[in-house]
Design a protein around this motif. Sequence first.
Motif, PDB file in Angstrom:
ATOM      1  N   UNK A 113       0.837  -1.201   0.000  1.00 43.76           N
ATOM      2  CA  UNK A 113       0.000   0.000   0.000  1.00 43.76           C
ATOM      3  C   UNK A 113       0.872   1.251   0.000  1.00 43.76           C
ATOM      4  N   UNK A 114       1.933   1.253   0.776  1.00 46.58           N
ATOM      5  CA  UNK A 114       2.838   2.405   0.799  1.00 46.58           C
ATOM      6  C   UNK A 114       3.493   2.616  -0.559  1.00 46.58           C
ATOM      7  N   UNK A 115       3.879   1.527  -1.209  1.00 48.70           N
ATOM      8  CA  UNK A 115       4.503   1.631  -2.527  1.00 48.70           C
ATOM      9  C   UNK A 115       3.522   2.179  -3.564  1.00 48.70           C
ATOM     10  N   UNK A 146       4.076   5.780  -5.524  1.00 47.44           N
ATOM     11  CA  UNK A 146       4.168   5.849  -6.982  1.00 47.44           C
ATOM     12  C   UNK A 146       3.029   6.665  -7.589  1.00 47.44           C
ATOM     13  N   UNK A 147       2.141   7.169  -6.738  1.00 47.18           N
ATOM     14  CA  UNK A 147       1.058   8.016  -7.214  1.00 47.18           C
ATOM     15  C   UNK A 147       0.035   7.289  -8.069  1.00 47.18           C
ATOM     16  N   UNK A 148      -0.182   6.027  -7.810  1.00 49.03           N
ATOM     17  CA  UNK A 148      -1.147   5.237  -8.574  1.00 49.03           C
ATOM     18  C   UNK A 148      -2.539   5.523  -8.013  1.00 49.03           C
ATOM     19  N   UNK A 149      -3.277   6.353  -8.729  1.00 48.78           N
ATOM     20  CA  UNK A 149      -4.526   6.882  -8.180  1.00 48.78           C
ATOM     21  C   UNK A 149      -5.784   6.417  -8.901  1.00 48.78           C
ATOM     22  N   UNK A 150      -5.655   5.523  -9.861  1.00 50.77           N
ATOM     23  CA  UNK A 150      -6.849   5.015 -10.552  1.00 50.77           C
ATOM     24  C   UNK A 150      -7.722   4.266  -9.544  1.00 50.77           C
ATOM     25  N   UNK A 151      -9.001   4.076  -9.886  1.00 51.72           N
ATOM     26  CA  UNK A 151      -9.870   3.336  -8.963  1.00 51.72           C
ATOM     27  C   UNK A 151      -9.264   1.983  -8.594  1.00 51.72           C
TER      28      UNK A 151
END
Length: 118
Positions: free
Chosen positions: A5-7, A11-16
């Motif tokens: 979850x931290x990774x 990495x700014x992975x913000x998709x649903x």
Amino acid sequence: MNDIEQEIQAKGLTAPRITPANIEEKIISTHYFTAAEGAIAHGNMNKDAQIPEITPSLELLTFCVLVLKNGFTVTGESACASPENFNAEIGQKIAFDNAKNKIWALEGYLLKERLSEK
């Protein structure tokens, strides 16, 4: 928060997506029992029965039942091979994690279904 979850966040992975918090909020109650407790409650065994081939093994199998907000249930289990290593708390943690992992697949499916409808 776990390492994955931290990774993802780093990495700014913000998709649903489904998050650990999404999974936790689905659970409304948690129930634990061993196979021995289940067998006794179901009447398959006399609590005082001396069945050495069966009783010890049933005492090493822990179940977790999670009841979700919508009333659906998922189960997880933990089986200990060596009676000397059995620890109820550890067995419950493993069974809980195994049950919770099943929620990920269900919620992932629902999210993909919603995304495909857009």
